[in-house]
Write a protein that holds these residues in place. Structure first.
Motif, PDB file in Angstrom:
ATOM      1  N   TYR A  16       8.703  57.882  47.596  1.00  0.00           N
ATOM      2  CA  TYR A  16       8.564  58.800  48.724  1.00  0.00           C
ATOM      3  C   TYR A  16       8.143  60.158  48.179  1.00  0.00           C
ATOM      4  O   TYR A  16       8.692  60.623  47.185  1.00  0.00           O
ATOM      5  N   THR A  17       7.191  60.784  48.850  1.00  0.00           N
ATOM      6  CA  THR A  17       6.879  62.170  48.504  1.00  0.00           C
ATOM      7  C   THR A  17       7.947  63.057  49.145  1.00  0.00           C
ATOM      8  O   THR A  17       8.674  62.621  50.055  1.00  0.00           O
ATOM      9  N   THR A  18       8.030  64.302  48.697  1.00  0.00           N
ATOM     10  CA  THR A  18       8.994  65.213  49.322  1.00  0.00           C
ATOM     11  C   THR A  18       8.642  65.425  50.793  1.00  0.00           C
ATOM     12  O   THR A  18       9.533  65.570  51.628  1.00  0.00           O
ATOM     13  N   GLU A  19       7.370  65.405  51.124  1.00  0.00           N
ATOM     14  CA  GLU A  19       6.957  65.549  52.525  1.00  0.00           C
ATOM     15  C   GLU A  19       7.426  64.349  53.349  1.00  0.00           C
ATOM     16  O   GLU A  19       7.933  64.513  54.463  1.00  0.00           O
ATOM     17  N   ASN A  22      11.190  64.389  54.126  1.00  0.00           N
ATOM     18  CA  ASN A  22      11.572  65.289  55.216  1.00  0.00           C
ATOM     19  C   ASN A  22      11.606  64.591  56.581  1.00  0.00           C
ATOM     20  O   ASN A  22      12.254  65.078  57.501  1.00  0.00           O
ATOM     21  N   LEU A  23      10.917  63.453  56.710  1.00  0.00           N
ATOM     22  CA  LEU A  23      10.887  62.715  57.973  1.00  0.00           C
ATOM     23  C   LEU A  23      12.179  61.933  58.217  1.00  0.00           C
ATOM     24  O   LEU A  23      12.410  61.438  59.317  1.00  0.00           O
ATOM     25  N   TYR A  24      13.018  61.815  57.208  1.00  0.00           N
ATOM     26  CA  TYR A  24      14.237  61.012  57.281  1.00  0.00           C
ATOM     27  C   TYR A  24      15.468  61.908  57.331  1.00  0.00           C
ATOM     28  O   TYR A  24      16.410  61.764  56.563  1.00  0.00           O
ATOM     29  N   ASP A  25      15.452  62.839  58.280  1.00  0.00           N
ATOM     30  CA  ASP A  25      16.508  63.853  58.366  1.00  0.00           C
ATOM     31  C   ASP A  25      17.507  63.600  59.492  1.00  0.00           C
ATOM     32  O   ASP A  25      18.337  64.442  59.790  1.00  0.00           O
ATOM     33  N   MET A  64      15.749  66.862  48.921  1.00  0.00           N
ATOM     34  CA  MET A  64      16.325  66.644  47.604  1.00  0.00           C
ATOM     35  C   MET A  64      17.565  67.523  47.524  1.00  0.00           C
ATOM     36  O   MET A  64      17.523  68.693  47.885  1.00  0.00           O
ATOM     37  N   GLY A  65      18.671  66.958  47.071  1.00  0.00           N
ATOM     38  CA  GLY A  65      19.923  67.686  46.983  1.00  0.00           C
ATOM     39  C   GLY A  65      19.830  68.933  46.135  1.00  0.00           C
ATOM     40  O   GLY A  65      20.594  69.866  46.305  1.00  0.00           O
ATOM     41  N   VAL A 100      11.822  59.891  44.361  1.00  0.00           N
ATOM     42  CA  VAL A 100      10.887  60.926  44.798  1.00  0.00           C
ATOM     43  C   VAL A 100       9.688  60.878  43.847  1.00  0.00           C
ATOM     44  O   VAL A 100       9.839  60.949  42.640  1.00  0.00           O
ATOM     45  N   SER A 101       8.506  60.734  44.427  1.00  0.00           N
ATOM     46  CA  SER A 101       7.308  60.543  43.607  1.00  0.00           C
ATOM     47  C   SER A 101       6.645  61.828  43.147  1.00  0.00           C
ATOM     48  O   SER A 101       5.888  61.821  42.182  1.00  0.00           O
ATOM     49  N   ASP A 102       6.935  62.942  43.820  1.00  0.00           N
ATOM     50  CA  ASP A 102       6.237  64.187  43.463  1.00  0.00           C
ATOM     51  C   ASP A 102       7.170  65.317  43.093  1.00  0.00           C
ATOM     52  O   ASP A 102       6.784  66.474  43.094  1.00  0.00           O
TER      53      ASP A 102
END
Length: 108
Positions: A16-19, A22-25, A64-65, A100-102
């Protein structure tokens, strides 16, 4: 405190990218609630009462924590131990669904 679980699924290695993270909030009930610590992504949906929107740890969801300090290699030994302890806590209690991929690449 929540006890370690013995029913966890085998860890996944989905990226998953950080972007995307963010969709899984928790704002979309059709998606799981995800939290990343040290680049490992955990599904915390089982604790919506803690990580859901407006809840005590909702600030962590879909992020990310270590977002405040994404490059945690700069942390002092005490703070790095705290981050390591949180990672261990999550590993014992929540399914690992990816990486996290990026994010920053930090050697262990």
């Amino acid at each position: 405190m929540q006890a370690p679980r013995d029913d966890l699924a085998p860890p996944k290695d989905d990226r998953y990218t950080t972007e995307e993270l963010n969709l899984y909030d928790g704002t979309d009930p059709s998606k799981p609630i995800l939290v990343a610590i040290k680049g490992t992504i955990f599904d915390v949906s089982s604790k919506k009462d803690v990580y859901g929107p407006g809840r005590s740890y909702s600030i962590l969801r879909g992020k990310m924590g270590g977002d405040a300090v994404a490059d945690y290699s700069t942390l002092d030994a005490k703070d790095r131990k705290v981050l390591d302890d949180w990672h261990a806590f999550f590993t014992k209690r929540y399914n690992i669904v990816g990486k996290v991929s990026d994010g920053p690449v930090i050697p262990e």
